[in-house]
Scaffold this motif. Structure first.
Motif, PDB file in Angstrom:
ATOM      1  N   PRO A 101      -9.324  23.372 -81.375  1.00 32.62           N
ATOM      2  CA  PRO A 101      -9.262  21.931 -81.638  1.00 32.62           C
ATOM      3  C   PRO A 101      -8.225  21.574 -82.698  1.00 32.62           C
ATOM      4  N   TYR A 102      -8.035  22.429 -83.675  1.00 33.76           N
ATOM      5  CA  TYR A 102      -7.046  22.157 -84.720  1.00 33.76           C
ATOM      6  C   TYR A 102      -5.641  22.159 -84.138  1.00 33.76           C
ATOM      7  N   SER A 103      -5.395  23.048 -83.188  1.00 31.56           N
ATOM      8  CA  SER A 103      -4.114  23.079 -82.503  1.00 31.56           C
ATOM      9  C   SER A 103      -3.901  21.782 -81.719  1.00 31.56           C
ATOM     10  N   GLU A 104      -4.949  21.328 -81.048  1.00 29.30           N
ATOM     11  CA  GLU A 104      -4.841  20.084 -80.281  1.00 29.30           C
ATOM     12  C   GLU A 104      -4.572  18.885 -81.182  1.00 29.30           C
ATOM     13  N   PHE A 105      -5.171  18.862 -82.371  1.00 32.88           N
ATOM     14  CA  PHE A 105      -4.918  17.753 -83.293  1.00 32.88           C
ATOM     15  C   PHE A 105      -3.457  17.724 -83.726  1.00 32.88           C
ATOM     16  N   HIS A 106      -2.877  18.881 -83.961  1.00 33.16           N
ATOM     17  CA  HIS A 106      -1.527  18.956 -84.501  1.00 33.16           C
ATOM     18  C   HIS A 106      -0.440  18.969 -83.428  1.00 33.16           C
ATOM     19  N   ASN A 107      -0.756  19.443 -82.253  1.00 29.66           N
ATOM     20  CA  ASN A 107       0.262  19.572 -81.214  1.00 29.66           C
ATOM     21  C   ASN A 107       0.051  18.609 -80.051  1.00 29.66           C
ATOM     22  N   GLY A 108      -1.052  17.901 -80.054  1.00 25.84           N
ATOM     23  CA  GLY A 108      -1.381  17.034 -78.917  1.00 25.84           C
ATOM     24  C   GLY A 108      -0.978  15.663 -79.163  1.00 25.84           C
TER      25      GLY A 108
END
Length: 108
Positions: A101-108
């Motif tokens: 989820p942290y990746s999705e927040f930063h890359n999404g």
């Protein structure tokens, strides 16, 4: 009748811009929500999460495959993950693995 025209005019003249919350803030809120859920009751077993169609990150996949009990698989591995630390402290955290989820927040 006058009120209707006034409200229509007010709605038509106001400019609304949809600003997104910063990824750092999303990360902090997500961490706090998951921590509160874990405090109130055990989280769903990672194997069950996957069966229900939930996305697992690389580390959750690994934990789900280990021969450990459901109590361990129901813990929040994000609490120990460096992605959480990066996500809560950096503007554009270099987190790239799918399901995080942290990746999705930063890359999404």
């Amino acid at each position: 009748m006058f009120d209707d025209l006034w409200f229509e005019g007010l709605g038509g003249t106001s400019e609304t811009t949809l600003e997104r919350a910063p990824a750092q803030l999303k990360s902090k809120i997500y961490s706090a929500l998951v921590m509160r859920m874990a405090d109130s009751a055990p989280l769903l077993d990672l194997i069950e999460t996957k069966k229900e169609g939930g996305h697992l990150c690389v580390f959750e996949h690994s934990l789900a495959r280990l021969p450990v009990g459901a109590q361990i698989r129901s813990m929040n591995p994000c609490r120990m993950c460096h992605a959480r630390m990066l996500g809560e402290r950096m503007d554009h955290a270099p987190i790239f693995w799918p399901g995080c989820p942290y990746s999705e927040f930063h890359n999404g």
